[in-house]
Design an enzyme around this catalytic site. Sequence first.
Site, PDB file in Angstrom:
ATOM      1  N   HIS A  42      -2.862  -3.374  43.396  1.00  0.00           N
ATOM      2  CA  HIS A  42      -3.645  -4.334  44.196  1.00  0.00           C
ATOM      3  C   HIS A  42      -4.099  -3.604  45.471  1.00  0.00           C
ATOM      4  O   HIS A  42      -3.632  -3.883  46.566  1.00  0.00           O
ATOM      5  CB  HIS A  42      -2.773  -5.547  44.521  1.00  0.00           C
TER       6      HIS A  42
ATOM      7  N   GLN B 133      -5.315  -5.437  48.721  1.00  0.00           N
ATOM      8  CA  GLN B 133      -4.215  -6.067  49.455  1.00  0.00           C
ATOM      9  C   GLN B 133      -3.505  -5.041  50.338  1.00  0.00           C
ATOM     10  O   GLN B 133      -3.268  -5.272  51.530  1.00  0.00           O
ATOM     11  CB  GLN B 133      -3.225  -6.694  48.469  1.00  0.00           C
TER      12      GLN B 133
ATOM     13  N   ARG C 136      -7.933 -10.251  54.850  1.00  0.00           N
ATOM     14  CA  ARG C 136      -8.499  -9.919  53.534  1.00  0.00           C
ATOM     15  C   ARG C 136     -10.032  -9.928  53.602  1.00  0.00           C
ATOM     16  O   ARG C 136     -10.689  -9.104  52.959  1.00  0.00           O
ATOM     17  CB  ARG C 136      -8.009 -10.915  52.465  1.00  0.00           C
TER      18      ARG C 136
ATOM     19  N   ASP D 257       6.777 -10.420  48.169  1.00  0.00           N
ATOM     20  CA  ASP D 257       5.788 -11.003  47.249  1.00  0.00           C
ATOM     21  C   ASP D 257       6.571 -11.891  46.282  1.00  0.00           C
ATOM     22  O   ASP D 257       7.812 -11.859  46.264  1.00  0.00           O
ATOM     23  CB  ASP D 257       5.054  -9.855  46.511  1.00  0.00           C
TER      24      ASP D 257
ATOM     25  N   ARG E 172     -10.623  -8.847  38.471  1.00  0.00           N
ATOM     26  CA  ARG E 172      -9.189  -9.167  38.498  1.00  0.00           C
ATOM     27  C   ARG E 172      -8.754  -9.301  37.029  1.00  0.00           C
ATOM     28  O   ARG E 172      -9.231 -10.197  36.329  1.00  0.00           O
ATOM     29  CB  ARG E 172      -8.931 -10.450  39.281  1.00  0.00           C
TER      30      ARG E 172
ATOM     31  N   CYS F  29       1.790 -11.137  50.943  1.00  0.00           N
ATOM     32  CA  CYS F  29       0.395 -11.116  50.467  1.00  0.00           C
ATOM     33  C   CYS F  29      -0.117 -12.514  50.151  1.00  0.00           C
ATOM     34  O   CYS F  29      -1.321 -12.732  50.126  1.00  0.00           O
ATOM     35  CB  CYS F  29       0.266 -10.209  49.250  1.00  0.00           C
TER      36      CYS F  29
HETATM   37  N1   CP Z   1      -3.098 -12.045  47.931  1.00  0.00           N
HETATM   38  C1   CP Z   1      -3.966 -12.380  46.947  1.00  0.00           C
HETATM   39  O1   CP Z   1      -4.510 -11.521  46.247  1.00  0.00           O
HETATM   40  O2   CP Z   1      -4.172 -13.704  46.824  1.00  0.00           O
HETATM   41  P1   CP Z   1      -5.006 -14.419  45.657  1.00  0.00           P
HETATM   42  O3   CP Z   1      -4.218 -14.221  44.382  1.00  0.00           O
HETATM   43  O4   CP Z   1      -5.103 -15.850  46.053  1.00  0.00           O
HETATM   44  O5   CP Z   1      -6.350 -13.756  45.556  1.00  0.00           O
HETATM   45  N1  NVA Z   2       2.228  -9.770  42.412  1.00  0.00           N
HETATM   46  C1  NVA Z   2       1.389 -10.945  42.491  1.00  0.00           C
HETATM   47  C2  NVA Z   2       0.387 -10.777  43.581  1.00  0.00           C
HETATM   48  C3  NVA Z   2      -0.494 -11.972  43.818  1.00  0.00           C
HETATM   49  C4  NVA Z   2      -1.509 -11.724  44.884  1.00  0.00           C
HETATM   50  C5  NVA Z   2       0.716 -11.193  41.148  1.00  0.00           C
HETATM   51  O1  NVA Z   2       0.277 -10.228  40.518  1.00  0.00           O
HETATM   52  O2  NVA Z   2       0.658 -12.345  40.729  1.00  0.00           O
END
Ligand code: CP
Ligand code: NVA
Length: 304
Positions: free
Chosen positions: A129, A132, A290, A222, A102, A262
């Site tokens: 992502h 997701q 997930r 989101d 990440r 999400c």
């Molecule tokens: N939806 C999602 O990716 O959640 P987190 O940021 O908690 O992993």
């Molecule tokens: N768009 C958000 C998604 C979190 C799962 C972010 O990048 O923070």
Amino acid sequence: MQHLLSLRDLTPSQVQQILSRTAELKSQLKAGDRKPVLQGRVLTQVFEKPSLRTRVSFEAAIGQLGGYSIFLSGKEAGLEGRESTADVARVIGGYSDVIALRTFSQELIELFAEESGCHVINALSDASHPCQALTDIFTMQEAFGDVTGRTLTYVGDGNNVAVSLATICAQLDIHFVIAAPEGYQLKESFFDGLRKEYSSASLTQTTDPHAAVANADVIYTDVWASMGQESEKSAREKVFADYQCNAALLASAPSEARFLHCLPARRGLEVTDDVIDGPQSLAFPQAENRMHLAKGVLAWLLDV
Ligand code: CP
Ligand code: NVA
């Protein structure tokens, strides 16, 4: 070596393979079957940003399948300059079967794919992502069966999640509609690229959220400020004020439309409690999915 860096790396048929494997593994678990098909396999997760769902779902997924997981923050792994990023990738690759990352930059994930010698998963970058979006379509399939020709309407920021949703919709012949304010929309050049690659892609962008949801099977939102955009939070709250998913917006959509998010949600901003906790919401089954999807991706990458 197969990776999951972006949905664009997958063919529509590979996307379907992951979704089918996910369905198989979910029904096996529900039937009490926890065959250790990933026994002895190691997943290392390296995250530069916070996570609840992604981190825990991948740990639970590999654990239930008999494997083992290791978690490191980007700093602990040495991504902040202790040694070269390529050296970090090579060392972790020597201990792992799969690395999930990440990151802020998509390029860092790509570098790991080049240097680590093992399978690499994008667990969210600023650009996309994919895990997701795969989960979201899996959740739609559970709700509707065949999702071909259905309409997913995304209301909010043209961000990493929106990019992956637009891509998977183009791949699977799902109509993708996005309502976003000027300056926060997806790039037309991105849509043109999708249309060129997937000739039947149906992609529409508007600034009007009520018009956007008129034919929606799924309404999706989101956060308005993603991780890394915290300093823009209050400015964005003003820009996005008319894009809240609330009862009035759902009243503009077909009554059988479902709501997805999400998560994490900023309740009272992009979504109201009555919508996310209401009868049309699938946000929490979606969050559970997930983990099933993480299993589907791991099993698909490791070919088990
Ligand atoms: N939806 C999602 O990716 O959640 P987190 O940021 O908690 O992993
Ligand atoms: N768009 C958000 C998604 C979190 C799962 C972010 O990048 O923070």
